[in-house]
Design a protein around this motif. Sequence first.
Motif, PDB file in Angstrom:
ATOM      1  N   ALA A  52       0.833  -1.208   0.000  1.00 34.44           N
ATOM      2  CA  ALA A  52       0.000   0.000   0.000  1.00 34.44           C
ATOM      3  C   ALA A  52       0.863   1.252   0.000  1.00 34.44           C
ATOM      4  N   ARG A  53       1.973   1.210   0.747  1.00 37.72           N
ATOM      5  CA  ARG A  53       2.885   2.364   0.740  1.00 37.72           C
ATOM      6  C   ARG A  53       3.506   2.539  -0.643  1.00 37.72           C
ATOM      7  N   ALA A  54       3.846   1.428  -1.288  1.00 34.37           N
ATOM      8  CA  ALA A  54       4.411   1.508  -2.637  1.00 34.37           C
ATOM      9  C   ALA A  54       3.386   2.070  -3.615  1.00 34.37           C
ATOM     10  N   ALA A  55       2.135   1.637  -3.497  1.00 35.73           N
ATOM     11  CA  ALA A  55       1.088   2.155  -4.375  1.00 35.73           C
ATOM     12  C   ALA A  55       0.913   3.658  -4.185  1.00 35.73           C
ATOM     13  N   ALA A  56       1.046   4.111  -2.935  1.00 38.52           N
ATOM     14  CA  ALA A  56       0.948   5.552  -2.672  1.00 38.52           C
ATOM     15  C   ALA A  56       2.108   6.300  -3.327  1.00 38.52           C
ATOM     16  N   LEU A  57       3.307   5.721  -3.272  1.00 40.94           N
ATOM     17  CA  LEU A  57       4.467   6.350  -3.927  1.00 40.94           C
ATOM     18  C   LEU A  57       4.258   6.419  -5.436  1.00 40.94           C
ATOM     19  N   ILE A  58       3.722   5.354  -5.995  1.00 33.07           N
ATOM     20  CA  ILE A  58       3.448   5.360  -7.430  1.00 33.07           C
ATOM     21  C   ILE A  58       2.409   6.428  -7.751  1.00 33.07           C
ATOM     22  N   GLY A  59       1.394   6.545  -6.898  1.00 34.02           N
ATOM     23  CA  GLY A  59       0.372   7.561  -7.109  1.00 34.02           C
ATOM     24  C   GLY A  59       0.923   8.971  -7.034  1.00 34.02           C
ATOM     25  N   ASP A  60       1.907   9.184  -6.162  1.00 28.82           N
ATOM     26  CA  ASP A  60       2.543  10.505  -6.083  1.00 28.82           C
ATOM     27  C   ASP A  60       3.317  10.809  -7.357  1.00 28.82           C
ATOM     28  N   ALA A  61       3.988   9.796  -7.910  1.00 27.19           N
ATOM     29  CA  ALA A  61       4.799   9.994  -9.116  1.00 27.19           C
ATOM     30  C   ALA A  61       3.942  10.031 -10.371  1.00 27.19           C
ATOM     31  N   VAL A  62       2.839   9.288 -10.337  1.00 27.47           N
ATOM     32  CA  VAL A  62       1.961   9.163 -11.514  1.00 27.47           C
ATOM     33  C   VAL A  62       0.529   9.394 -11.032  1.00 27.47           C
ATOM     34  N   PRO A  63       0.067  10.624 -11.025  1.00 32.02           N
ATOM     35  CA  PRO A  63      -1.236  10.942 -10.422  1.00 32.02           C
ATOM     36  C   PRO A  63      -2.400  10.109 -10.938  1.00 32.02           C
ATOM     37  N   ARG A  64      -2.369   9.689 -12.176  1.00 37.48           N
ATOM     38  CA  ARG A  64      -3.475   8.904 -12.729  1.00 37.48           C
ATOM     39  C   ARG A  64      -3.163   7.412 -12.775  1.00 37.48           C
ATOM     40  N   ALA A  65      -2.215   6.992 -11.992  1.00 35.92           N
ATOM     41  CA  ALA A  65      -1.827   5.583 -11.986  1.00 35.92           C
ATOM     42  C   ALA A  65      -2.995   4.697 -11.567  1.00 35.92           C
ATOM     43  N   ARG A  66      -3.075   3.550 -12.217  1.00 33.61           N
ATOM     44  CA  ARG A  66      -4.080   2.545 -11.857  1.00 33.61           C
ATOM     45  C   ARG A  66      -3.336   1.346 -11.272  1.00 33.61           C
ATOM     46  N   THR A  67      -3.415   1.219  -9.971  1.00 34.47           N
ATOM     47  CA  THR A  67      -2.719   0.135  -9.289  1.00 34.47           C
ATOM     48  C   THR A  67      -3.664  -0.578  -8.336  1.00 34.47           C
ATOM     49  N   GLU A  68      -3.331  -1.793  -8.030  1.00 36.13           N
ATOM     50  CA  GLU A  68      -4.022  -2.527  -6.976  1.00 36.13           C
ATOM     51  C   GLU A  68      -2.999  -3.390  -6.262  1.00 36.13           C
ATOM     52  N   VAL A  69      -3.212  -3.594  -4.984  1.00 39.44           N
ATOM     53  CA  VAL A  69      -2.291  -4.361  -4.152  1.00 39.44           C
ATOM     54  C   VAL A  69      -2.946  -5.686  -3.792  1.00 39.44           C
ATOM     55  N   ARG A  70      -2.228  -6.769  -4.036  1.00 35.44           N
ATOM     56  CA  ARG A  70      -2.735  -8.104  -3.701  1.00 35.44           C
ATOM     57  C   ARG A  70      -1.661  -8.888  -2.962  1.00 35.44           C
ATOM     58  N   GLU A  71      -2.089  -9.654  -1.999  1.00 30.61           N
ATOM     59  CA  GLU A  71      -1.159 -10.440  -1.191  1.00 30.61           C
ATOM     60  C   GLU A  71      -0.688 -11.670  -1.952  1.00 30.61           C
ATOM     61  N   LEU A  72       0.617 -11.858  -1.972  1.00 29.70           N
ATOM     62  CA  LEU A  72       1.226 -13.033  -2.590  1.00 29.70           C
ATOM     63  C   LEU A  72       2.492 -13.378  -1.825  1.00 29.70           C
ATOM     64  N   ASP A  73       2.490 -14.536  -1.197  1.00 26.92           N
ATOM     65  CA  ASP A  73       3.676 -15.055  -0.531  1.00 26.92           C
ATOM     66  C   ASP A  73       4.207 -16.213  -1.363  1.00 26.92           C
ATOM     67  N   LEU A  74       5.272 -15.968  -2.096  1.00 25.36           N
ATOM     68  CA  LEU A  74       5.815 -16.987  -2.982  1.00 25.36           C
ATOM     69  C   LEU A  74       6.429 -18.159  -2.222  1.00 25.36           C
ATOM     70  N   ALA A  75       6.609 -18.001  -0.931  1.00 24.86           N
ATOM     71  CA  ALA A  75       7.129 -19.085  -0.096  1.00 24.86           C
ATOM     72  C   ALA A  75       6.018 -19.983   0.428  1.00 24.86           C
ATOM     73  N   SER A  76       4.815 -19.820  -0.121  1.00 19.88           N
ATOM     74  CA  SER A  76       3.670 -20.637   0.278  1.00 19.88           C
ATOM     75  C   SER A  76       2.859 -20.982  -0.957  1.00 19.88           C
ATOM     76  N   LEU A  77       2.819 -22.250  -1.315  1.00 16.39           N
ATOM     77  CA  LEU A  77       2.035 -22.648  -2.483  1.00 16.39           C
ATOM     78  C   LEU A  77       0.554 -22.376  -2.282  1.00 16.39           C
ATOM     79  N   SER A  78       0.082 -22.446  -1.052  1.00 19.64           N
ATOM     80  CA  SER A  78      -1.315 -22.114  -0.772  1.00 19.64           C
ATOM     81  C   SER A  78      -1.598 -20.659  -1.112  1.00 19.64           C
ATOM     82  N   SER A  79      -0.675 -19.760  -0.733  1.00 23.22           N
ATOM     83  CA  SER A  79      -0.831 -18.346  -1.053  1.00 23.22           C
ATOM     84  C   SER A  79      -0.792 -18.127  -2.561  1.00 23.22           C
ATOM     85  N   VAL A  80       0.099 -18.825  -3.239  1.00 21.99           N
ATOM     86  CA  VAL A  80       0.207 -18.687  -4.698  1.00 21.99           C
ATOM     87  C   VAL A  80      -1.102 -19.105  -5.355  1.00 21.99           C
TER      88      VAL A  80
END
Length: 306
Positions: A52-80
């Motif tokens: 979410a903090r990264a998405a906010a930084l992207i929004g500051d740099a690119v005011p019309r940025a279209r981003t979404e944040v999704r949880e992904l833990d590559l160290a867990s096949l269940s999460s993948v």
Amino acid sequence: MAAWSTRQIPDQHGRTAVVTGANSGLGLVTATELARHGAQVVLAVRNVAAGARAAALIGDAVPRARTEVRELDLASLSSVRTFAKELTADHPAVDLLVNNAGLVLLGPAHTTADGFELHLGTNMLGHFALTGLLLGTLARADAPRVVGLSSITHKNARLDFDDLMSQRAYDAARAYGRSKLATTVFGLELDRRLRAAGSRITSVLAHPGLSRSNLTPRAWEHRGRAGRIVARGGLLLTQPAERGALPQLFAATAPGVRGGQFFGPSGPWELRGDVTEVRPSAEAAAPATGRRLWTAAENLTGVTYL
């Protein structure tokens, strides 16, 4: 090739891009530039708050940025599996998958939730499973690409198929190098299989050289005072993350990129410089190695494709 910059990225409007590990370093630069050029960018991150903090930084740099944040833990096949299922439900087609996320954890060996050595499990097996689970979604796009993030460390690594989990004489830096070799083997074998299947999906590779966000210098930090001196001295050879991300951005967006190509810096030892096509190690490029690793990855992850 002539010096390439992000100004040459084609219009990405109408395209959906997934960038793993997009909350910092190369992944954040990549996500920002894709958003700047119009893509809808999915930040696939283990830590949602950091995402979410990264998405906010992207929004500051690119005011019309279209981003979404999704949880992904590559160290867990269940999460993948959960990530892939939910993403596919919300996005009928994905145009670009940048398998950027990676880690190097110093000191004693650690394992993933599924019992894999942490470097191999996160850097390669997690991305292998993710790519396979998203293959149908990628296939529905017009000109889909998968970008794998390699490392110069892959050239000095060797795979031990009798000890893929590095249980004998464990060394963190060596395990990291093996995981990046496995990533490179995977990307090239994926290209061979996509071609054989007549797929429109393109599989390409990139590496950042020695970037200030590169994990490799950290592998020296646990080697005592001498290691710390080497790591700090190595900073003189590094390039900023903004330049380190150029090879993967080129691989992801440049017109005319062909499956199986590999991009990195043009300078001595591929440590820094302009984007150019580079060569993988002989072991990484060997089809027999690709077939053997693919079978092992299918057996370990339970994800079968191509």
